[in-house]
Enzyme design. Structure first.
Site, mmCIF file in Angstrom:
data_model
loop_
_atom_site.group_PDB
_atom_site.id
_atom_site.type_symbol
_atom_site.label_atom_id
_atom_site.label_comp_id
_atom_site.label_asym_id
_atom_site.label_seq_id
_atom_site.Cartn_x
_atom_site.Cartn_y
_atom_site.Cartn_z
ATOM 1 N N CYS A 121 0.738 -1.243 0.063
ATOM 2 C CA CYS A 121 0.107 0.130 -0.132
ATOM 3 C C CYS A 121 0.820 1.263 0.129
ATOM 4 O O CYS A 121 0.520 2.417 -0.331
ATOM 5 C CB CYS A 121 -1.107 0.129 1.316
ATOM 6 S SG CYS A 121 -2.017 -1.490 1.192
ATOM 7 N N HIS A 270 -4.148 7.326 1.413
ATOM 8 C CA HIS A 270 -4.289 5.899 0.822
ATOM 9 C C HIS A 270 -5.924 5.426 1.376
ATOM 10 O O HIS A 270 -6.202 5.439 2.315
ATOM 11 C CB HIS A 270 -3.251 4.731 1.523
ATOM 12 C CG HIS A 270 -3.600 3.558 1.179
ATOM 13 N ND1 HIS A 270 -3.683 3.055 0.038
ATOM 14 C CD2 HIS A 270 -3.573 2.451 2.261
ATOM 15 C CE1 HIS A 270 -4.027 1.919 0.039
ATOM 16 N NE2 HIS A 270 -3.769 1.221 1.381
ATOM 17 N N ASN A 300 -10.158 -1.170 -1.878
ATOM 18 C CA ASN A 300 -8.670 -1.034 -1.648
ATOM 19 C C ASN A 300 -8.020 -1.363 -2.886
ATOM 20 O O ASN A 300 -7.824 -2.681 -3.040
ATOM 21 C CB ASN A 300 -8.169 -1.421 -0.196
ATOM 22 C CG ASN A 300 -6.727 -1.225 -0.117
ATOM 23 O OD1 ASN A 300 -5.956 -0.869 -0.747
ATOM 24 N ND2 ASN A 300 -6.415 -1.858 1.257
#
Ligand code: UT7
Length: 343
Positions: A121, A270, A300
């Site tokens: 990530c 994020h 995500n």
């Protein structure tokens, strides 16, 4: 002095929209729209069809970023590819993207370096720090940095895997990081890692300490234990560390740049969980309109979340020349990062 700035952005998501209800109905996940929305804010994600890989998604986003920067692929000096779902174990997806962009044959062939980044990530921020260093040192004039993921190929849709399979989606985001003599661009990148939590969020698939690295059955076929095959995540631990580390690294970035949070026009967090970002925004007293999000539509997408959001906001006019922006991410490793840019 040479500065590095983002001269173009691009984003791509595959066409299949998978709503939370479709995840239950078509993929058999034992969950509900209410559970997912309440815990994460996610309403839908995109899944790529079989036959489409991570470098394919990246190529769409890269072409859009190149067009936005008014550059042809042969003007690039370096490809940086951030992903946790590469097309192959090796080689990396960077060389596949180079090939997809037409750089390996014909009159425009250019055998530029292609580097894969394995920072999950935080991959985009690790990539931005790398691109910034190459450009500022004079080693590259134009760097293509992509974050791309094909999660849908590796999600456990059984009850065992539902915490993970409810969260992730496919997509790609790309930026071109270019040299400029103007006083703008990347002001600073700040990174961190804590390997003591390496297995808190991981997908092991094989164990290289074993001989062979994947157990074989009597016919010589590899057999992977589901505990290793699928991603494992201790969601609560990740949640807790994400808030602590993102707050810390954003603070470090602001202090180092002598910038107050109030001076920042937009925050690109994020997109792992809307609740994490809302908690962060509230605790830092950031107005909601300064914290754009698209997790409700894409879930995500790991390394792709920040460049996808940058591309969307640049397209719809929310992100404009002269704005001061902050980026921050946290993920598996644990790894994290932040950056401050003058757009
Ligand atoms: O990019 C970085 C990657 N990851 C993250 O940032 C994730 C960070 N963590 C989170 O976002 C949250 O921890 C999750 C959304 C993943 C999970 O939320 P939670 O409130 O921490 O749930 P939990 O894992 O503690 O599970 C609570 C309950 C359990 O049931 P019991 O044991 O209380 O009966 C789970 O079995 O929710 C159940 N559960 C689900 N129920 C319906 C877990 N996943 C699901 C699901 N649908 N998808």
């Amino acid at each position: 002095m040479i500065q590095a700035y983002i001269s173009g952005t691009g984003g791509y998501v595959p066409p299949e929209i998978v709503t939370n209800d479709a995840l239950v109905r078509d993929y058999g996940v034992e969950t509900s729209h209410e559970w997912i929305v309440q815990r994460t804010g996610i309403e839908a994600r995109r899944f790529a069809e079989a036959g489409v890989g991570t470098a394919d998604l990246a190529a769409h986003a890269a072409r859009e970023a190149l067009a936005d920067a008014r550059l042809a692929p042969h003007q690039l000096d370096l490809i940086l590819f951030a992903t946790l779902s590469p097309d192959y174990a090796f080689p990396g997806s960077g060389v596949l993207l180079q090939r997809a962009l037409g750089l390996t044959s014909g009159p425009d062939a250019k055998f530029i370096p292609a580097l894969d980044l394995r920072n999950q990530c935080s991959g985009f921020l690790y990539g931005l720090a790398t691109a910034n260093a190459w450009v500022r040192s004079g080693a590259a004039k134009h760097v293509l940095l992509v974050g791309a993921e094909t999660h849908s190929a590796a999600l456990d849709f059984s009850a065992r895997g539902r915490t993970v399979s409810s969260l992730f989606g496919d997509g790609a985001g790309a930026v071109i990081v270019s040299a400029t003599a103007d006083d703008r661009g990347v002001r600073g990148c700040y990174l961190g890692a804590d390997g003591s939590e390496a297995e808190t969020l991981c997908q092991r698939v094989w164990d290289i300490k074993q001989r062979p690295f994947i157990p074989l059955d009597a016919d010589g076929n590899g057999k992977v234990d589901p505990a290793h095959l699928w991603a494992h995540m201790d969601g609560r631990m990740v949640f807790k560390h994400a808030i602590t580390r993102m707050t810390e690294v954003l603070g470090r970035a602001c202090d180092d740049q002598r910038v107050a949070l109030a001076d920042i026009d937009l925050f690109f967090f994020h997109q792992a969980n809307l609740r994490i970002n809302q908690y962060l925004a509230e605790s830092l007293h950031l107005p909601a309109e300064k914290v754009p999000h698209n997790i409700e539509r894409y879930g995500n997408t790991t390394a792709a979340t920040i460049p996808l959001l940058l591309a969307e906001c640049a397209r719809d006019g929310r992100l404009r020349r002269g704005m001061k922006i902050a980026l921050t991410a946290f993920g598996s490793g644990f790894t994290w990062g932040a950056a401050i840019l003058d757009w």
